[in-house]
Design a protein around this motif. Structure first.
Motif, short mmCIF file in Angstrom:
data_model
loop_
_atom_site.label_atom_id
_atom_site.label_comp_id
_atom_site.label_asym_id
_atom_site.label_seq_id
_atom_site.Cartn_x
_atom_site.Cartn_y
_atom_site.Cartn_z
N UNK A 98 1.03 -1.16 -0.04
CA UNK A 98 0.01 -0.15 0.04
C UNK A 98 1.02 1.20 -0.27
N UNK A 99 1.24 1.76 -1.02
CA UNK A 99 2.38 2.84 -1.43
C UNK A 99 2.02 4.15 -0.96
N UNK A 100 1.62 4.24 0.42
CA UNK A 100 1.41 5.36 1.27
C UNK A 100 2.06 5.47 2.66
N UNK A 101 2.30 6.44 3.07
CA UNK A 101 2.94 6.64 4.27
C UNK A 101 1.71 5.95 5.42
N UNK A 102 2.30 4.98 6.15
CA UNK A 102 1.52 4.12 7.13
C UNK A 102 0.71 2.97 6.43
N UNK A 103 1.13 2.82 5.14
CA UNK A 103 0.56 1.96 4.27
C UNK A 103 1.34 0.56 4.59
N UNK A 104 0.54 -0.58 4.22
CA UNK A 104 1.13 -2.00 4.56
C UNK A 104 2.10 -2.40 3.57
N UNK A 105 3.33 -3.06 3.97
CA UNK A 105 4.16 -3.71 3.02
C UNK A 105 4.28 -5.18 3.55
N UNK A 106 4.10 -6.29 3.02
CA UNK A 106 4.05 -7.35 3.31
C UNK A 106 4.59 -8.43 2.28
N UNK A 107 5.34 -9.42 2.85
CA UNK A 107 6.00 -10.56 2.04
C UNK A 107 5.48 -11.84 2.72
N UNK A 108 4.77 -12.54 2.03
CA UNK A 108 4.53 -14.04 2.39
C UNK A 108 5.82 -14.93 1.69
N UNK A 109 6.49 -15.37 2.43
CA UNK A 109 7.66 -15.93 1.85
C UNK A 109 7.70 -17.39 1.96
N UNK A 110 8.08 -18.40 1.05
CA UNK A 110 8.46 -19.69 1.24
C UNK A 110 9.81 -19.84 1.45
N UNK A 111 10.31 -20.20 2.45
CA UNK A 111 11.97 -20.39 2.97
C UNK A 111 12.26 -22.04 2.76
N UNK A 112 12.32 -22.64 1.53
CA UNK A 112 12.74 -23.87 1.56
C UNK A 112 11.51 -24.89 2.43
N UNK A 113 10.31 -24.31 2.09
CA UNK A 113 9.17 -25.04 2.85
C UNK A 113 8.83 -24.51 4.06
#
Length: 147
Positions: free
Chosen positions: A47-62
């Motif tokens: 969410x490219x605004x100040x206080x907006x969310x940045x979130x990465x759902x990551x798969x690290x080798x399972x």
């Protein structure tokens, strides 16, 4: 208070600052280059605004890891700052801060620098090598899409 460390990495990117900056706010682009292979970003929220969310759902080798934060500064095309927490840290509520600067150099190139502060001490090596690899992946993507 836990001891913390700072990771600093810089690299010249083969594209102008606005192009490189926009890669950080494009969910499809981020899915391609964020996180060092073989770690994969499965889902991205930006969410490219100040206080907006940045979130990465990551798969690290399972193993699923959630990286989450909030934008603190969005100053296109010069500066991006956001908080960063990892669900697999000893204290998953601990917030570090990522500051990315974009400086024009040469013709259509950008000196992109990251300063990742307030990292848990135990994470220094992982993040130092991780950002170097991630920058290389972004450079490769820019080379293939810009030229």
């Amino acid at each position: 208070m836990t001891d913390t460390v700072t990771v600093v990495v810089s690299r010249v990117m083969p594209a102008p600052p606005a192009v490189v900056f926009d890669e950080w706010l494009d969910p499809e682009a981020l899915q391609e280059w964020m996180c060092p292979n073989p770690v994969r970003v499965v889902e991205v929220t930006v969410e490219p605004r100040v206080a907006g969310t940045v979130r990465f759902d990551v798969d690290d080798s399972g193993t699923r890891v959630l990286i989450s934060g909030q934008f603190l500064t969005i100053d296109r095309p010069r500066l991006l700052r956001f908080t960063w927490s990892n669900s697999n840290w000893e204290d998953p509520s601990q917030a570090s801060i990522v500051a990315v600067t974009f400086e024009p150099v040469g013709v259509d190139e950008t000196l992109m620098s990251i300063e990742h502060t307030l990292l848990p001490t135990s994470e220094f090596e992982s993040f130092h090598s991780g950002w170097i690899d991630t920058f290389a992946q972004l450079a490769a993507r820019l080379t293939s899409t810009v030229r």
